[in-house]
Design a protein around this motif. Structure first.
Motif, PDB file in Angstrom:
ATOM      1  N   GLN A 165      -4.958 -11.938  35.446  1.00  0.00           N
ATOM      2  CA  GLN A 165      -5.608 -12.761  34.441  1.00  0.00           C
ATOM      3  C   GLN A 165      -5.088 -14.202  34.471  1.00  0.00           C
ATOM      4  O   GLN A 165      -5.840 -15.167  34.235  1.00  0.00           O
ATOM      5  N   SER A 166      -3.802 -14.353  34.775  1.00  0.00           N
ATOM      6  CA  SER A 166      -3.239 -15.708  34.882  1.00  0.00           C
ATOM      7  C   SER A 166      -3.853 -16.459  36.053  1.00  0.00           C
ATOM      8  O   SER A 166      -4.115 -17.677  35.977  1.00  0.00           O
TER       9      SER A 166
ATOM     10  N   TRP B 271      -7.252 -17.593  35.027  1.00  0.00           N
ATOM     11  CA  TRP B 271      -7.158 -18.754  34.133  1.00  0.00           C
ATOM     12  C   TRP B 271      -6.863 -20.022  34.931  1.00  0.00           C
ATOM     13  O   TRP B 271      -7.457 -21.067  34.730  1.00  0.00           O
TER      14      TRP B 271
ATOM     15  N   ALA C 265      -5.905 -14.125  29.564  1.00  0.00           N
ATOM     16  CA  ALA C 265      -4.536 -14.269  30.054  1.00  0.00           C
ATOM     17  C   ALA C 265      -3.535 -14.134  28.922  1.00  0.00           C
ATOM     18  O   ALA C 265      -2.455 -13.547  29.082  1.00  0.00           O
TER      19      ALA C 265
END
Length: 499
Positions: A120-121, A124, A164
């Motif tokens: 998820q990071s 992002w 995130a």
């Protein structure tokens, strides 16, 4: 716990030895007393002393049987101790495995949360770069144009940042839970598991010491009882009984008893017929088809029988009359009867009638002649060419792989050896199924037939006699292991057909 198992096994074997010794001693004393009473109704001081002498031995036999029952009770208690210890250790082990699984599950869940957080990071980060028109991450439409508006890019960045943030919080929470689980396991559960295991072992050690002390007390009581039977203040000890014998008084009583009968005419028995024993060469001329000292392949081709006749005849008689005989195949017969039966087989194997009273009166003569036939095979039942293969298979520690290895080697045996081995093991399997009565289980039968069926490999020419003896002694346990494994896994190795 292993020490408890060893002590239990020792006491069971000791009890079996003492039971057999006591039973045979009492039986011998009773039979000798009965025969003496019939042959010497008036026997004087010697007869009285001898009768009491035998009574002492009968008493010792009964005491030995009582001693056997007492140590069997100790062995039974040790068996219960082993079961309880195994149960306690299993409970502790199961608890430990449960906590270990919980810890592993927490680690696995943490790894998943970490991977989701990193993914998820990255999403992002990619959205931020696209929002700021980074040429490396900009998707293209056609050759140079972006297909998303700035508002769409802003929305994508907001959604990616929200996801995130959630993944980061989930990762932090799971990291905290996993570390807490690890601390609980290493600070609480693991020390408790180790302590519980030590408590179980300590309890086993204390109980083992008590049972061994109990056995020592029973043993001392048994020895004391035997000592009192052998020598006591009542004048019934063996030494005191022998001192009561008065040969002169017995001789006077004997002469008086015969003088009162008057003239007695004695009749001598007729001279018995004594059969002439021919030399082996003459017997070979009279009987061109001997069975002793002839290899199995020759017997199969000559007699056109898959299994040697001598084996089938002896096995059938043993199965009919001797399966419940204590010590079958362990006890030896009378040598003169064995040689007579051997000569009969060599003279006319098919014509021998083992069901005759003269043969079945002592089944040990039949089992002894069968073992003698196996020992005199030029090439043993387990051929010399496969000797090392069988020993190698016996040394395999895994039970399943050892059975599979023996099964493979046996299937490659010559037809005559395979058929004979299968028939013999089928017969011995029937014997061990009656071990409750004959006391001959797979271990006892394997001890007797190990060297008989395998012989010794003739390949030690360059070694000294001492080294040969030590090497053969070392191989004896593996020979026994081969026969025992085959007996214990007869159905798996030979795969008998359904009746």
């Amino acid at each position: 716990m292993q020490a408890s198992k060893d002590a239990m096994l020792f006491l069971r074997k000791r009890a079996a030895i003492e039971e057999e010794y006591g039973r045979q001693m009492a039986k011998l004393a009773q039979s000798m007393a009965e025969s003496f009473d019939k042959a010497h109704p008036r026997s004087g001081t010697y007869g009285s002393a001898w009768t009491s002498f035998l009574k002492v031995h009968e008493t010792i036999g009964e005491q030995r049987q009582r001693f056997s029952r007492d140590i069997t009770e100790v062995a039974d208690d040790l068996q219960l101790l082993v079961k309880d210890t195994e149960k306690g250790r299993k409970l502790v082990k199961d608890a430990g495995l449960k906590y270990e699984k919980q810890l592993a599950d927490a680690d696995q869940l943490l790894e998943k949360c970490k991977q989701k957080y990193e993914m998820q990071s990255e999403e992002w980060e990619r959205a931020i770069l696209q929002k700021n028109c980074d040429p490396i991450t900009m998707p293209k439409k056609g050759l140079f144009k972006n297909n998303k508006t700035q508002a769409q890019l802003n929305k994508m960045e907001e959604e990616a940042r929200h996801k995130a943030t959630l993944a980061d919080q989930s990762y932090r929470n799971q990291l905290h839970a996993t570390n807490a689980a690890r601390q609980e396991y290493f600070q609480t559960h693991l020390p408790k598991i180790v302590t519980d295991l030590k408590d179980v072992d300590d309890e086993c050690c204390v109980a083992l010491r008590y049972q061994l002390a109990r056995y020592a007390y029973i043993f001392e009581q048994g020895l004391t009882a035997d000592g009192l039977a052998l020598d006591n203040d009542d004048g019934l000890g063996l030494r005191s009984l022998t001192e009561k014998i008065d040969k002169d008084a017995d001789m006077i009583d004997f002469i008086k008893s015969y003088s009162s009968r008057g003239n007695v005419r004695t009749y001598k028995n007729d001279i018995p017929y004594k059969e002439y024993s021919m030399s082996p060469n003459a017997l070979t001329v009279l009987n061109p088809n001997p069975v002793f000292g002839v290899d199995l392949v020759t017997l199969m081709e000559r007699d056109r029988e898959e299994v040697p006749i001598i084996l089938t005849k002896c096995a059938e008689v043993v199965e009919k009359y001797g399966l419940n005989t204590v010590g079958i195949y362990r006890l030896s017969g009378v040598n003169t009867h064995i040689q007579k039966l051997r000569a009969a087989f060599d003279r006319d194997c098919r014509g021998v009638n083992l069901h005759a009273e003269e043969y079945i009166s002592d089944i040990n003569n039949i089992t002894s002649v069968l073992k003698l036939w196996f020992r005199e095979l030029p090439d043993p039942l387990f051929p010399r060419a496969t000797y090392q293969h069988f020993l190698a298979a016996a040394k395999i520690e895994d039970d399943r792989m050892r059975v599979l290895g023996l099964h493979t080697i046996i299937n490659d045996l010559p037809d005559a050896h395979y058929a004979t081995l299968k028939y013999l093991m089928c017969h011995l399997n029937k014997v061990q199924q009656r071990q409750r009565y004959n006391k001959m289980g797979a271990s006892n039968l394997a001890t007797i037939f190990g060297l008989t069926l395998m012989g010794n490999e003739a390949g030690l020419l360059n070694t000294t006699i001492e080294s040969q003896d030590s090497e053969r002694l070392a191989e004896t346990q593996w020979q026994v292991k081969v026969v025992q494994t085959i007996l214990e896994n007869y159905d798996l190795i030979f795969e008998p057909e359904e009746p």
